[in-house]
Design an enzyme around this catalytic site. Sequence first.
Site, short mmCIF file in Angstrom:
data_model
loop_
_atom_site.label_atom_id
_atom_site.label_comp_id
_atom_site.label_asym_id
_atom_site.label_seq_id
_atom_site.Cartn_x
_atom_site.Cartn_y
_atom_site.Cartn_z
N LEU A 7 0.84 -1.29 -0.02
CA LEU A 7 -0.13 0.04 0.20
C LEU A 7 1.00 1.11 0.19
CD1 LEU A 7 -2.53 -1.10 2.73
CD2 LEU A 7 -2.82 -1.03 0.36
N ASP A 8 0.57 1.98 -0.86
CA ASP A 8 1.26 3.43 -1.00
C ASP A 8 0.59 4.23 0.18
OD1 ASP A 8 2.70 5.97 -1.91
OD2 ASP A 8 0.72 6.56 -2.65
N VAL A 9 1.07 5.40 0.59
CA VAL A 9 0.76 6.16 1.60
C VAL A 9 0.05 7.42 1.15
CG1 VAL A 9 1.37 7.34 3.75
CG2 VAL A 9 2.29 5.12 3.20
N THR A 12 -3.18 7.87 -1.18
CA THR A 12 -3.86 6.75 -1.29
C THR A 12 -4.37 6.34 0.15
OG1 THR A 12 -2.37 5.60 -2.87
CG2 THR A 12 -3.66 4.02 -1.52
N ASP A 180 -1.79 5.64 -6.18
CA ASP A 180 -2.36 6.68 -6.64
C ASP A 180 -1.66 7.15 -7.63
OD1 ASP A 180 -0.87 8.10 -4.83
OD2 ASP A 180 -1.96 9.68 -5.46
#
Length: 226
Positions: A7-9, A12, A180
């Site tokens: 997971l990107d931070v 996102t 994103d």
Amino acid sequence: MYQTLLLDVDGTLLDFEKSQAKALELAFARYGYPLTERIVCLYNQINQSLWKRYERGEITREDVIYGRFEHLFRETGIKGDPAAFEDTYQDFLGSGAYLLEGALDLVQYLFRKYTLYIITNGVTATQRRRLTDSGLEIYMKDIFISGELGVQKPRKEYFDACIRRMKDPGSRNSMLIIGDTLSSDILGGLQAGIDTCWYNPGFADPDPEIPATFEVHSFRELKHLL
């Protein structure tokens, strides 16, 4: 069937635009510098350009972090120490842990079904503080920050390093990158041989040269997919 989610931070799970705006406001106020709409726009242009160059491997992370306010001060005629200003800005940025609406609920939902990891190019101390303060950290098996790994998204070597740190990584076919940014998250997946999901709430135009495996426009769509 996917077992592991990367997971990107920013953009996102966390609202980086809000964090950045607040940090700029507080830092400029601390130093007594005027903060106009023109200065904010110019900073965004400089910052985004430098991060893109970093993603392409043309400059270092330090060049981005300590170069952006140097460029900004030179362009706007602000007299001051850009390095000291950057340190102040980072401190304020680290205190801005603003979850995107529904992000915590999404992560709690995904945590029940998958092994979760964070992948980020952000500044180590800042990102760790924000992830802790936001409540996201406890759901992550590990947090992979480019500054700690010595290589950045979207390079294949970044994801190779992430996988080496996983205790039981499984195959790349069992992993999915969610982010994103096409030029970082999605391109990184393409180069690393990992499926990707482009989180695109703003309905930005796709890039045919950087195709995502999936595209969603809301957390609801993402839950439905997973």
